[in-house]
Motif scaffolding. Structure first.
Motif, PDB file in Angstrom:
ATOM      1  N   ASN A 106     131.081 161.792  82.102  1.00  0.00           N
ATOM      2  CA  ASN A 106     129.886 161.186  81.487  1.00  0.00           C
ATOM      3  C   ASN A 106     128.903 160.690  82.549  1.00  0.00           C
ATOM      4  O   ASN A 106     127.687 160.796  82.382  1.00  0.00           O
ATOM      5  N   THR A 107     129.436 160.165  83.650  1.00  0.00           N
ATOM      6  CA  THR A 107     128.567 159.707  84.746  1.00  0.00           C
ATOM      7  C   THR A 107     127.820 160.893  85.351  1.00  0.00           C
ATOM      8  O   THR A 107     126.612 160.822  85.605  1.00  0.00           O
ATOM      9  N   LEU A 108     128.525 161.996  85.568  1.00  0.00           N
ATOM     10  CA  LEU A 108     127.884 163.176  86.170  1.00  0.00           C
ATOM     11  C   LEU A 108     126.836 163.792  85.236  1.00  0.00           C
ATOM     12  O   LEU A 108     125.795 164.278  85.696  1.00  0.00           O
ATOM     13  N   ILE A 109     127.110 163.739  83.926  1.00  0.00           N
ATOM     14  CA  ILE A 109     126.119 164.260  82.962  1.00  0.00           C
ATOM     15  C   ILE A 109     124.841 163.433  83.078  1.00  0.00           C
ATOM     16  O   ILE A 109     123.734 163.967  83.141  1.00  0.00           O
ATOM     17  N   GLU A 110     125.019 162.109  83.156  1.00  0.00           N
ATOM     18  CA  GLU A 110     123.872 161.207  83.303  1.00  0.00           C
ATOM     19  C   GLU A 110     123.118 161.472  84.608  1.00  0.00           C
ATOM     20  O   GLU A 110     121.895 161.465  84.652  1.00  0.00           O
ATOM     21  N   LYS A 111     123.890 161.717  85.679  1.00  0.00           N
ATOM     22  CA  LYS A 111     123.279 161.941  86.999  1.00  0.00           C
ATOM     23  C   LYS A 111     122.725 163.360  87.134  1.00  0.00           C
ATOM     24  O   LYS A 111     122.143 163.697  88.170  1.00  0.00           O
TER      25      LYS A 111
END
Ligand SMILES: NC(=O)c1ccc[n+]([C@@H]2O[C@H](COP(=O)([O-])OP(=O)(O)OC[C@H]3O[C@@H](n4cnc5c(N)ncnc54)[C@H](O)[C@@H]3O)[C@@H](O)[C@H]2O)c1
Length: 269
Positions: A135-140
């Motif tokens: 989820n963090t990588l999707i946001e980034k």
């Protein structure tokens, strides 16, 4: 060295989280990723003092190493791992789910407590830390790599380790299931299945209070074991570190949902 080959394995500018990195296989992996140029966040249950020797050895390769103390078997602790890493290094690219416990017990004596303790760390924390990472990588808006440390026990039970074998069989399938969904975000998910690696966890199985005769019997047994292995030596944490470097690097960009067995040929015996 050919420049193209160097670039394939160069992790400069990348940040890796390595769980259970205070000793054993996790230390071997963290060291190799740091040597390839990555910033490394070690996460472990032990105190910073207990982890200091390991961190110092990694610090010989990089000044970009940090430590977060956390019991990963408690899901509520997982968010901190991500926020601490972002606060320290600004981004994350690689997650190595390595922390795991193994306790030999015959199935007739298997307790619900040991089952839950093992599954909570070995499988549940892998699922939920990976979810937070993805989820963090999707946001980034960038891709990344998840490397799960399973075991040859995910493929063949050793005996007297049913809770562990079940957790590692789960990690193998979780790797494939997450790989199927995470590919569209540019995230690969693979596992490494080690067998017979020389670590504090393995050495502890021998017990602290064994007699001299028991120690001699175990040494004879382990000499026989080593002779039986096709590669005739026990695995070392850096052997797993080498496979992790491959899976963390650009050299493995078209590989997802796979497992690399690193066992000196143990499964062939
Ligand atoms: N050593 C082997 O032969 C072997 C073989 C196959 C798979 N593996 C797997 O490799 C991984 C590492 O094994 P190892 O032999 O290096 O073990 P180890 O016991 O030497 O090291 C495990 C690390 O995990 C940490 N840890 C334990 N519980 C934790 C928790 N609740 N939260 C955070 N950290 C915790 C420990 O403090 C330690 O630093 C495990 O997943 C294990 O199942 C090991």
């Amino acid at each position: 060295m050919n420049n193209i080959i160097e670039q394939l394995f160069d992790l400069s500018g990348k940040t890796a989280i390595v769980t259970g990195g205070a000793m054993g296989i996790g230390n071997g992996i963290a060291t190799r990723l740091a040597q390839a140029g990555a910033s490394v966040m070690i996460v472990d249950i032990v105190s910073p003092q207990e982890a200091s020797a390991s961190i110092e050895s990694i610090a010989q390769s990089t000044d970009k190493v940090a430590y977060t103390q956390a019991d990963l078997s408690i899901t509520a602790n997982l968010e901190t791992v991500i926020t601490q890493t972002l606060a320290t290094f600004g981004d994350i690219d690689i997650l190595v789910n390595n922390a795991g416990i193994f306790k030999y017990v015959p199935l007739t004596e298997l307790s619900e407590e040991l089952w839950d303790k093992t599954l909570n760390l070995n499988l549940k924390s892998v699922a939920f830390l990976s979810k937070l990472f993805i989820n963090t990588l999707i946001e980034k808006k960038h891709g990344g790599k998840i490397i799960n440390i399973s075991s040859i026990d995910s493929l063949k039970p050793t005996g007297n380790l049913s809770q562990y074998d079940s957790s590692k069989g789960g990690v193998r399938m979780l790797t494939r299931a997450f790989a199927k969904e995470a590919g569209k975000y540019g995230i690969t998910v693979n596992d490494i299945a080690p067998g017979g690696v020389n670590t504090p966890g393995i050495r502890k199985i021998a017990g602290d209070n064994i007699t001299k005769e028991q120690a001699e019997a175990m040494m004879a047994e382990s000499a026989k074991y080593i002779q039986s292995l096709p590669l005739q030596r026990i695995g070392e944490p850096e052997d797993i570190g080498n496979a992790a470097l491959f899976l963390a690097s650009k050299a493995s960009n078209y590989i997802t949902g796979s497992s690399i067995i690193v066992d000196g040929g143990l499964l062939l015996v």
